[in-house]
Scaffold this active site. Structure first.
Site, short mmCIF file in Angstrom:
data_model
loop_
_atom_site.label_atom_id
_atom_site.label_comp_id
_atom_site.label_asym_id
_atom_site.label_seq_id
_atom_site.Cartn_x
_atom_site.Cartn_y
_atom_site.Cartn_z
N ARG A 12 0.85 -1.19 0.00
CA ARG A 12 0.00 0.00 0.00
C ARG A 12 0.89 1.23 0.00
O ARG A 12 1.83 1.33 0.78
CB ARG A 12 -0.90 0.02 1.23
CG ARG A 12 -2.04 1.03 1.12
CD ARG A 12 -2.74 1.26 2.45
NE ARG A 12 -2.03 2.24 3.27
CZ ARG A 12 -2.54 2.78 4.39
NH1 ARG A 12 -3.72 2.38 4.83
NH2 ARG A 12 -1.84 3.66 5.08
N TYR A 23 -2.45 12.34 6.40
CA TYR A 23 -2.82 11.13 7.13
C TYR A 23 -2.32 9.90 6.37
O TYR A 23 -2.46 9.79 5.16
CB TYR A 23 -4.34 11.06 7.27
CG TYR A 23 -4.85 10.00 8.20
CD1 TYR A 23 -4.91 10.23 9.58
CD2 TYR A 23 -5.27 8.77 7.72
CE1 TYR A 23 -5.39 9.26 10.44
CE2 TYR A 23 -5.75 7.79 8.58
CZ TYR A 23 -5.80 8.05 9.94
OH TYR A 23 -6.28 7.07 10.79
N ASP A 73 -4.96 4.03 -0.19
CA ASP A 73 -6.05 4.33 0.73
C ASP A 73 -6.36 5.82 0.64
O ASP A 73 -5.50 6.66 0.90
CB ASP A 73 -5.63 3.95 2.16
CG ASP A 73 -6.78 3.99 3.15
OD1 ASP A 73 -7.84 4.56 2.82
OD2 ASP A 73 -6.61 3.45 4.26
N HIS A 113 -8.76 7.21 2.49
CA HIS A 113 -9.19 7.58 3.85
C HIS A 113 -10.48 8.40 3.85
O HIS A 113 -10.62 9.37 4.60
CB HIS A 113 -8.07 8.34 4.58
CG HIS A 113 -6.88 7.50 4.88
ND1 HIS A 113 -5.63 7.74 4.37
CD2 HIS A 113 -6.75 6.39 5.65
CE1 HIS A 113 -4.78 6.83 4.80
NE2 HIS A 113 -5.44 5.99 5.57
N GLU A 144 -8.90 2.14 -1.84
CA GLU A 144 -9.58 1.85 -0.57
C GLU A 144 -10.26 3.09 0.00
O GLU A 144 -9.71 4.19 -0.07
CB GLU A 144 -8.54 1.31 0.41
CG GLU A 144 -9.05 1.03 1.80
CD GLU A 144 -7.91 0.63 2.74
OE1 GLU A 144 -8.10 0.72 3.97
OE2 GLU A 144 -6.83 0.26 2.24
N GLU A 196 -13.23 -1.19 6.83
CA GLU A 196 -12.52 -1.31 8.09
C GLU A 196 -13.25 -0.61 9.23
O GLU A 196 -13.04 -0.95 10.40
CB GLU A 196 -11.09 -0.80 7.99
CG GLU A 196 -10.93 0.69 7.89
CD GLU A 196 -9.47 1.11 7.83
OE1 GLU A 196 -9.01 1.76 8.77
OE2 GLU A 196 -8.79 0.77 6.83
N ARG A 226 -13.45 -5.15 3.71
CA ARG A 226 -12.30 -5.06 4.60
C ARG A 226 -12.66 -5.11 6.08
O ARG A 226 -11.92 -4.63 6.93
CB ARG A 226 -11.52 -3.77 4.30
CG ARG A 226 -10.99 -3.70 2.88
CD ARG A 226 -9.84 -2.73 2.77
NE ARG A 226 -8.74 -3.14 3.61
CZ ARG A 226 -8.35 -2.50 4.71
NH1 ARG A 226 -9.00 -1.43 5.14
NH2 ARG A 226 -7.34 -2.95 5.41
N GLU A 230 -4.17 -7.28 5.17
CA GLU A 230 -3.31 -6.17 5.53
C GLU A 230 -2.34 -6.59 6.64
O GLU A 230 -2.71 -7.34 7.55
CB GLU A 230 -4.13 -4.97 6.01
CG GLU A 230 -3.29 -3.75 6.37
CD GLU A 230 -4.12 -2.56 6.80
OE1 GLU A 230 -3.60 -1.43 6.73
OE2 GLU A 230 -5.30 -2.75 7.19
N TRP A 288 -14.64 12.50 6.87
CA TRP A 288 -13.89 11.36 6.31
C TRP A 288 -14.18 10.13 7.12
O TRP A 288 -14.78 10.21 8.17
CB TRP A 288 -12.38 11.63 6.25
CG TRP A 288 -11.72 11.78 7.56
CD1 TRP A 288 -11.89 12.78 8.46
CD2 TRP A 288 -10.77 10.91 8.14
NE1 TRP A 288 -11.11 12.61 9.55
CE2 TRP A 288 -10.40 11.46 9.38
CE3 TRP A 288 -10.17 9.72 7.74
CZ2 TRP A 288 -9.49 10.85 10.23
CZ3 TRP A 288 -9.25 9.13 8.56
CH2 TRP A 288 -8.91 9.69 9.80
#
Length: 402
Positions: free
Chosen positions: A147, A159, A210, A212, A236, A262, A283, A339, A402
Protein backbone atom coordinates in the site's frame (compact mmCIF):
# COMPACT_ATOMS: atom_id res chain seq x y z
CA UNK A 1 -17.45 -26.02 29.96
CA UNK A 2 -18.55 -23.16 32.22
CA UNK A 3 -17.01 -19.71 32.18
CA UNK A 4 -15.78 -18.96 35.69
CA UNK A 5 -14.05 -15.62 35.20
CA UNK A 6 -13.16 -12.95 32.68
CA UNK A 7 -11.04 -9.83 32.83
CA UNK A 8 -9.88 -6.95 30.66
CA UNK A 9 -6.17 -6.24 30.24
CA UNK A 10 -5.12 -2.78 28.99
CA UNK A 11 -1.54 -2.26 27.90
CA UNK A 12 0.40 0.33 25.90
CA UNK A 13 3.66 -1.06 24.47
CA UNK A 14 3.90 1.93 22.13
CA UNK A 15 0.15 2.15 21.53
CA UNK A 16 -2.97 1.19 23.49
CA UNK A 17 -4.24 -2.37 23.16
CA UNK A 18 -7.17 -3.96 24.99
CA UNK A 19 -7.48 -7.72 25.57
CA UNK A 20 -10.30 -9.80 27.04
CA UNK A 21 -9.29 -13.03 28.79
CA UNK A 22 -11.97 -15.65 29.52
CA UNK A 23 -11.26 -18.56 31.89
CA UNK A 24 -13.23 -21.84 32.09
CA UNK A 25 -13.65 -24.29 34.96
CA UNK A 26 -11.45 -26.79 33.10
CA UNK A 27 -8.56 -24.34 33.22
CA UNK A 28 -8.68 -23.55 29.50
CA UNK A 29 -8.64 -19.85 28.69
CA UNK A 30 -9.04 -17.82 25.53
CA UNK A 31 -8.23 -14.23 24.62
CA UNK A 32 -9.82 -11.74 22.24
CA UNK A 33 -8.83 -8.30 20.96
CA UNK A 34 -11.06 -5.48 22.24
CA UNK A 35 -9.07 -2.53 20.90
CA UNK A 36 -10.99 0.43 19.47
CA UNK A 37 -8.42 2.98 18.35
CA UNK A 38 -8.84 6.32 20.12
CA UNK A 39 -11.83 5.10 22.18
CA UNK A 40 -10.28 2.16 24.06
CA UNK A 41 -11.69 2.94 27.50
CA UNK A 42 -15.25 2.92 26.13
CA UNK A 43 -14.94 -0.76 25.29
CA UNK A 44 -13.26 -1.50 28.63
CA UNK A 45 -16.26 -0.02 30.44
CA UNK A 46 -18.78 -1.85 28.27
CA UNK A 47 -17.05 -5.17 28.90
CA UNK A 48 -16.50 -4.73 32.63
CA UNK A 49 -19.81 -3.11 33.52
CA UNK A 50 -22.18 -5.04 31.27
CA UNK A 51 -20.76 -7.97 29.29
CA UNK A 52 -18.53 -9.86 31.72
CA UNK A 53 -21.21 -10.22 34.42
CA UNK A 54 -23.45 -11.83 31.77
CA UNK A 55 -20.79 -14.39 30.83
CA UNK A 56 -20.12 -15.98 34.21
CA UNK A 57 -21.67 -19.44 34.46
CA UNK A 58 -22.40 -19.77 30.72
CA UNK A 59 -21.18 -22.68 28.61
CA UNK A 60 -18.14 -21.50 26.65
CA UNK A 61 -18.92 -24.00 23.89
CA UNK A 62 -22.17 -22.20 23.00
CA UNK A 63 -20.47 -19.57 20.85
CA UNK A 64 -23.45 -18.89 18.58
CA UNK A 65 -25.93 -18.61 21.43
CA UNK A 66 -23.67 -16.25 23.39
CA UNK A 67 -23.15 -14.11 20.29
CA UNK A 68 -26.89 -13.82 19.71
CA UNK A 69 -27.51 -13.13 23.40
CA UNK A 70 -25.02 -10.26 23.49
CA UNK A 71 -26.24 -8.84 20.17
CA UNK A 72 -30.00 -9.30 20.40
CA UNK A 73 -30.22 -8.97 24.15
CA UNK A 74 -29.05 -5.36 24.04
CA UNK A 75 -31.71 -2.81 23.06
CA UNK A 76 -28.94 -0.60 21.58
CA UNK A 77 -27.47 -2.83 18.88
CA UNK A 78 -24.45 -2.46 16.66
CA UNK A 79 -22.07 0.47 16.88
CA UNK A 80 -18.29 0.27 17.28
CA UNK A 81 -18.18 -0.05 21.08
CA UNK A 82 -20.73 -2.84 21.41
CA UNK A 83 -19.54 -4.82 18.40
CA UNK A 84 -15.88 -4.58 19.44
CA UNK A 85 -16.84 -5.96 22.85
CA UNK A 86 -18.80 -8.81 21.23
CA UNK A 87 -15.85 -9.50 18.93
CA UNK A 88 -13.52 -9.86 21.91
CA UNK A 89 -15.85 -12.39 23.54
CA UNK A 90 -16.37 -14.27 20.28
CA UNK A 91 -12.64 -14.49 19.48
CA UNK A 92 -11.84 -15.69 22.99
CA UNK A 93 -14.54 -18.37 22.81
CA UNK A 94 -13.29 -19.65 19.45
CA UNK A 95 -9.82 -19.75 20.98
CA UNK A 96 -11.16 -21.84 23.88
CA UNK A 97 -13.12 -24.21 21.64
CA UNK A 98 -10.12 -24.86 19.39
CA UNK A 99 -7.85 -25.45 22.40
CA UNK A 100 -10.40 -27.88 23.86
CA UNK A 101 -10.46 -29.72 20.52
CA UNK A 102 -6.63 -29.65 20.46
CA UNK A 103 -6.52 -28.19 16.97
CA UNK A 104 -5.60 -24.90 15.32
CA UNK A 105 -8.58 -22.64 14.81
CA UNK A 106 -8.56 -22.89 11.02
CA UNK A 107 -9.18 -26.64 11.29
CA UNK A 108 -12.22 -26.02 13.46
CA UNK A 109 -13.54 -23.53 10.90
CA UNK A 110 -13.41 -26.19 8.18
CA UNK A 111 -9.77 -26.56 7.24
CA UNK A 112 -7.54 -24.45 5.06
CA UNK A 113 -8.41 -23.34 1.54
CA UNK A 114 -4.86 -22.31 0.62
CA UNK A 115 -1.24 -23.01 1.45
CA UNK A 116 -0.24 -19.46 2.36
CA UNK A 117 -1.78 -16.03 2.87
CA UNK A 118 -0.68 -13.05 0.78
CA UNK A 119 -0.36 -9.86 2.81
CA UNK A 120 0.33 -6.26 1.88
CA UNK A 121 2.56 -3.88 3.77
CA UNK A 122 2.66 -0.07 3.96
CA UNK A 123 5.17 2.17 2.20
CA UNK A 124 4.95 5.91 2.70
CA UNK A 125 7.09 9.02 2.52
CA UNK A 126 6.99 12.79 2.37
CA UNK A 127 7.75 12.93 -1.35
CA UNK A 128 7.80 10.66 -4.38
CA UNK A 129 11.46 9.70 -4.10
CA UNK A 130 11.06 8.75 -0.44
CA UNK A 131 8.07 6.59 -1.37
CA UNK A 132 9.97 4.92 -4.20
CA UNK A 133 12.75 4.06 -1.75
CA UNK A 134 10.25 2.63 0.73
CA UNK A 135 8.52 0.55 -1.94
CA UNK A 136 11.88 -0.89 -2.92
CA UNK A 137 12.69 -1.64 0.72
CA UNK A 138 9.43 -3.55 1.25
CA UNK A 139 9.83 -5.38 -2.04
CA UNK A 140 13.28 -6.48 -0.88
CA UNK A 141 11.68 -7.79 2.33
CA UNK A 142 9.61 -10.09 0.15
CA UNK A 143 6.24 -8.36 -0.06
CA UNK A 144 4.31 -8.98 -3.26
CA UNK A 145 1.76 -6.26 -2.48
CA UNK A 146 2.35 -2.79 -1.03
CA UNK A 147 0.00 0.00 0.00
CA UNK A 148 1.42 3.36 -1.08
CA UNK A 149 0.78 6.73 0.60
CA UNK A 150 2.64 9.99 0.06
CA UNK A 151 2.81 13.50 1.45
CA UNK A 152 0.96 15.97 -0.76
CA UNK A 153 2.92 19.05 -1.90
CA UNK A 154 1.57 22.16 -0.25
CA UNK A 155 0.14 20.34 2.80
CA UNK A 156 2.08 20.28 6.06
CA UNK A 157 1.00 16.73 6.93
CA UNK A 158 -0.92 13.89 5.33
CA UNK A 159 -2.82 11.13 7.13
CA UNK A 160 -1.15 7.78 6.48
CA UNK A 161 2.34 9.24 6.20
CA UNK A 162 4.95 8.87 8.96
CA UNK A 163 6.50 11.85 10.68
CA UNK A 164 10.29 11.63 10.72
CA UNK A 165 11.80 8.20 11.24
CA UNK A 166 9.06 6.92 13.56
CA UNK A 167 6.68 4.16 12.43
CA UNK A 168 3.31 5.52 11.35
CA UNK A 169 0.74 5.82 14.14
CA UNK A 170 -2.59 7.56 13.38
CA UNK A 171 -3.54 8.23 17.03
CA UNK A 172 -0.95 10.92 17.43
CA UNK A 173 -1.80 13.07 20.47
CA UNK A 174 -3.59 13.21 23.81
CA UNK A 175 -6.39 15.28 22.27
CA UNK A 176 -7.26 15.34 18.54
CA UNK A 177 -4.75 17.25 16.45
CA UNK A 178 -6.04 19.29 13.51
CA UNK A 179 -4.60 18.94 10.02
CA UNK A 180 -5.23 20.95 6.85
CA UNK A 181 -6.54 19.13 3.81
CA UNK A 182 -6.88 20.10 0.12
CA UNK A 183 -8.82 17.82 -2.22
CA UNK A 184 -7.55 19.73 -5.27
CA UNK A 185 -3.88 19.34 -4.36
CA UNK A 186 -4.38 15.65 -3.59
CA UNK A 187 -6.24 14.84 -6.81
CA UNK A 188 -3.70 16.65 -8.96
CA UNK A 189 -0.76 14.90 -7.30
CA UNK A 190 -1.64 11.25 -6.72
CA UNK A 191 -1.64 10.08 -10.38
CA UNK A 192 1.96 11.36 -10.67
CA UNK A 193 2.93 9.18 -7.70
CA UNK A 194 1.61 5.99 -9.24
CA UNK A 195 3.08 6.77 -12.65
CA UNK A 196 6.49 7.02 -10.96
CA UNK A 197 5.98 3.70 -9.16
CA UNK A 198 5.06 1.83 -12.34
CA UNK A 199 7.89 3.48 -14.26
CA UNK A 200 10.43 2.26 -11.69
CA UNK A 201 9.00 -1.11 -10.61
CA UNK A 202 6.95 -2.29 -13.57
CA UNK A 203 3.72 -4.25 -13.51
CA UNK A 204 4.64 -7.28 -11.38
CA UNK A 205 4.11 -5.58 -8.03
CA UNK A 206 0.61 -5.28 -6.56
CA UNK A 207 0.05 -1.68 -5.45
CA UNK A 208 -2.80 -0.38 -3.31
CA UNK A 209 -3.89 3.07 -2.14
CA UNK A 210 -6.05 4.33 0.73
CA UNK A 211 -8.03 7.53 0.19
CA UNK A 212 -9.19 7.58 3.85
CA UNK A 213 -12.80 8.55 2.99
CA UNK A 214 -11.78 12.06 1.91
CA UNK A 215 -13.51 12.45 -1.45
CA UNK A 216 -17.03 12.91 -2.73
CA UNK A 217 -18.28 10.18 -5.10
CA UNK A 218 -17.62 12.18 -8.28
CA UNK A 219 -14.14 13.13 -7.04
CA UNK A 220 -13.43 9.47 -6.27
CA UNK A 221 -14.71 8.55 -9.72
CA UNK A 222 -12.22 10.98 -11.27
CA UNK A 223 -9.35 9.56 -9.21
CA UNK A 224 -10.24 5.95 -10.02
CA UNK A 225 -10.40 6.75 -13.72
CA UNK A 226 -7.06 8.57 -13.70
CA UNK A 227 -5.42 5.66 -11.85
CA UNK A 228 -6.66 3.01 -14.29
CA UNK A 229 -3.43 2.99 -16.36
CA UNK A 230 -1.47 1.97 -13.25
CA UNK A 231 -3.58 -1.11 -12.49
CA UNK A 232 -4.10 -0.78 -8.76
CA UNK A 233 -4.94 -3.87 -6.76
CA UNK A 234 -7.56 -1.64 -5.14
CA UNK A 235 -8.51 1.91 -4.22
CA UNK A 236 -9.58 1.85 -0.57
CA UNK A 237 -12.13 3.93 1.35
CA UNK A 238 -12.69 6.36 -1.48
CA UNK A 239 -15.68 8.02 0.19
CA UNK A 240 -17.43 7.98 3.55
CA UNK A 241 -19.55 4.85 3.35
CA UNK A 242 -22.61 5.90 5.36
CA UNK A 243 -24.27 6.61 2.00
CA UNK A 244 -23.65 3.26 0.34
CA UNK A 245 -25.33 4.45 -2.85
CA UNK A 246 -22.37 6.79 -3.39
CA UNK A 247 -20.33 3.82 -4.56
CA UNK A 248 -22.70 3.38 -7.52
CA UNK A 249 -21.51 6.67 -8.99
CA UNK A 250 -17.87 5.67 -8.58
CA UNK A 251 -18.56 2.28 -10.14
CA UNK A 252 -20.16 3.87 -13.20
CA UNK A 253 -16.99 5.80 -14.03
CA UNK A 254 -14.01 3.57 -13.26
CA UNK A 255 -12.79 -0.02 -13.44
CA UNK A 256 -10.27 0.52 -10.62
CA UNK A 257 -11.18 -2.12 -8.00
CA UNK A 258 -12.83 -0.71 -4.87
CA UNK A 259 -12.33 -1.76 -1.25
CA UNK A 260 -14.05 -0.57 1.92
CA UNK A 261 -15.10 -1.77 5.35
CA UNK A 262 -12.52 -1.31 8.09
CA UNK A 263 -14.87 1.03 9.99
CA UNK A 264 -17.90 -1.25 9.51
CA UNK A 265 -19.40 -2.94 12.56
CA UNK A 266 -22.12 -5.12 11.08
CA UNK A 267 -23.18 -7.10 8.05
CA UNK A 268 -25.83 -4.42 7.49
CA UNK A 269 -23.13 -1.80 6.90
CA UNK A 270 -21.98 -3.62 3.79
CA UNK A 271 -25.04 -5.60 2.66
CA UNK A 272 -26.07 -3.24 -0.14
CA UNK A 273 -22.50 -2.68 -1.29
CA UNK A 274 -22.08 -6.44 -1.67
CA UNK A 275 -25.49 -7.32 -3.11
CA UNK A 276 -25.31 -4.53 -5.70
CA UNK A 277 -21.68 -5.44 -6.53
CA UNK A 278 -20.49 -1.91 -5.86
CA UNK A 279 -17.21 -3.07 -4.27
CA UNK A 280 -14.64 -5.74 -5.01
CA UNK A 281 -13.11 -6.27 -1.54
CA UNK A 282 -14.74 -6.15 1.89
CA UNK A 283 -12.30 -5.06 4.60
CA UNK A 284 -14.17 -5.74 7.83
CA UNK A 285 -11.95 -6.92 10.68
CA UNK A 286 -12.38 -9.65 13.28
CA UNK A 287 -12.18 -7.14 16.11
CA UNK A 288 -14.69 -4.53 14.92
CA UNK A 289 -17.40 -6.55 13.26
CA UNK A 290 -18.44 -8.87 16.06
CA UNK A 291 -15.75 -11.50 15.73
CA UNK A 292 -15.29 -14.56 13.58
CA UNK A 293 -18.95 -15.56 13.91
CA UNK A 294 -20.23 -12.53 11.96
CA UNK A 295 -17.18 -12.19 9.74
CA UNK A 296 -17.94 -15.66 8.37
CA UNK A 297 -21.47 -14.54 7.51
CA UNK A 298 -20.17 -11.47 5.71
CA UNK A 299 -17.69 -13.57 3.72
CA UNK A 300 -20.38 -16.08 2.76
CA UNK A 301 -22.64 -13.27 1.55
CA UNK A 302 -19.75 -11.69 -0.35
CA UNK A 303 -18.88 -14.95 -2.07
CA UNK A 304 -22.27 -14.92 -3.82
CA UNK A 305 -21.41 -11.62 -5.52
CA UNK A 306 -17.74 -12.09 -6.52
CA UNK A 307 -16.53 -9.96 -3.60
CA UNK A 308 -13.37 -11.08 -1.83
CA UNK A 309 -12.00 -10.41 1.64
CA UNK A 310 -9.21 -7.99 2.51
CA UNK A 311 -9.31 -7.78 6.30
CA UNK A 312 -8.06 -4.69 8.10
CA UNK A 313 -4.77 -5.50 9.86
CA UNK A 314 -3.10 -2.29 10.97
CA UNK A 315 -1.34 -1.84 14.31
CA UNK A 316 -4.51 -0.37 15.83
CA UNK A 317 -5.46 -4.04 16.18
CA UNK A 318 -3.43 -6.27 18.44
CA UNK A 319 -1.56 -9.46 17.49
CA UNK A 320 -4.58 -11.32 18.90
CA UNK A 321 -6.70 -9.94 16.07
CA UNK A 322 -3.95 -10.68 13.55
CA UNK A 323 -3.73 -14.30 14.69
CA UNK A 324 -7.48 -14.80 14.49
CA UNK A 325 -7.62 -13.06 11.10
CA UNK A 326 -4.92 -15.33 9.66
CA UNK A 327 -6.80 -18.46 10.73
CA UNK A 328 -9.91 -16.98 9.11
CA UNK A 329 -7.87 -16.17 5.96
CA UNK A 330 -6.55 -19.73 5.80
CA UNK A 331 -10.12 -21.03 5.74
CA UNK A 332 -12.23 -18.46 3.84
CA UNK A 333 -12.83 -19.58 0.22
CA UNK A 334 -13.16 -16.07 -1.25
CA UNK A 335 -9.94 -14.68 0.23
CA UNK A 336 -8.36 -11.68 -1.45
CA UNK A 337 -5.51 -10.32 0.66
CA UNK A 338 -4.64 -9.49 4.28
CA UNK A 339 -3.31 -6.17 5.53
CA UNK A 340 -0.13 -6.34 7.62
CA UNK A 341 1.56 -3.58 9.58
CA UNK A 342 4.38 -4.96 11.69
CA UNK A 343 3.91 -4.49 15.43
CA UNK A 344 6.74 -3.15 17.53
CA UNK A 345 9.19 -5.50 19.24
CA UNK A 346 7.65 -4.49 22.58
CA UNK A 347 4.17 -5.45 21.36
CA UNK A 348 5.35 -8.78 19.98
CA UNK A 349 6.95 -9.55 23.36
CA UNK A 350 3.68 -8.85 25.20
CA UNK A 351 1.76 -11.02 22.70
CA UNK A 352 3.83 -14.12 21.81
CA UNK A 353 2.38 -15.72 18.68
CA UNK A 354 2.68 -18.66 16.34
CA UNK A 355 2.06 -16.86 13.02
CA UNK A 356 5.04 -16.08 10.82
CA UNK A 357 5.98 -14.21 7.64
CA UNK A 358 8.03 -15.60 4.76
CA UNK A 359 8.52 -14.29 1.21
CA UNK A 360 5.42 -12.08 1.12
CA UNK A 361 3.09 -14.57 2.75
CA UNK A 362 1.89 -15.50 6.23
CA UNK A 363 0.97 -18.80 7.81
CA UNK A 364 -0.93 -18.86 11.13
CA UNK A 365 0.87 -21.82 12.73
CA UNK A 366 -0.57 -25.07 14.00
CA UNK A 367 -0.75 -24.68 17.77
CA UNK A 368 -4.23 -25.21 19.28
CA UNK A 369 -6.42 -22.10 19.29
CA UNK A 370 -5.64 -18.95 17.34
CA UNK A 371 -1.99 -19.15 18.37
CA UNK A 372 -1.61 -15.85 20.24
CA UNK A 373 -1.11 -15.45 24.00
CA UNK A 374 -0.52 -12.53 26.37
CA UNK A 375 2.24 -12.04 28.91
CA UNK A 376 0.26 -10.31 31.65
CA UNK A 377 3.26 -9.41 33.78
CA UNK A 378 4.96 -7.72 30.84
CA UNK A 379 1.71 -6.05 29.75
CA UNK A 380 1.40 -4.46 33.20
CA UNK A 381 4.68 -2.60 32.63
CA UNK A 382 3.08 -0.50 29.87
CA UNK A 383 0.28 1.67 31.36
CA UNK A 384 -2.51 3.19 29.30
CA UNK A 385 -1.84 6.53 27.60
CA UNK A 386 -4.75 8.40 26.04
CA UNK A 387 -4.30 8.98 22.31
CA UNK A 388 -6.71 10.36 19.72
CA UNK A 389 -7.02 10.33 15.95
CA UNK A 390 -6.60 13.64 14.09
CA UNK A 391 -9.37 15.68 12.49
CA UNK A 392 -9.13 17.58 9.22
CA UNK A 393 -10.11 21.00 8.01
CA UNK A 394 -10.08 22.36 4.50
CA UNK A 395 -7.81 25.28 3.73
CA UNK A 396 -10.67 27.69 4.43
CA UNK A 397 -11.22 26.18 7.89
CA UNK A 398 -14.22 23.98 7.10
CA UNK A 399 -14.27 20.79 9.16
CA UNK A 400 -14.02 18.02 6.58
CA UNK A 401 -15.73 14.64 6.79
CA UNK A 402 -13.89 11.36 6.31
Amino acid sequence: MKIVSAKVIVTCPGRNLVTLKIQTEEGIYGIGDATLNGREKSVVSYLEDYVIPMLIGRDAHRIEDIWQYLYRGAYWRRGPVGMTAIAAVDTALWDIKAKAANMPLYQLLGGRSRDRIMVYSHANGNDIQAVLDEVGHHRDLGYKAIRVQCGVPGLASTYGVSKGDKPYEPADSDLPSENVWSTEKYLNFIPKLFRAIRDQYGEDLHILHDVHHRLTPIEAARLGKELEPYHLFWMEDAVAAENQEGFRLIRQHTTTPLAVGEVFNSIHDCRELIEKQLIDYIRTSVSHVGGITQLRRIADLASLYHVRTGCHGATDLSPVCMGAALHFDYWVPNFGIQEHMAHSAETDAVFPHAYRFEHGYFTPGDVPGHGVDIDEALAAKYPYQRACLPVNRLEDGTLWHW
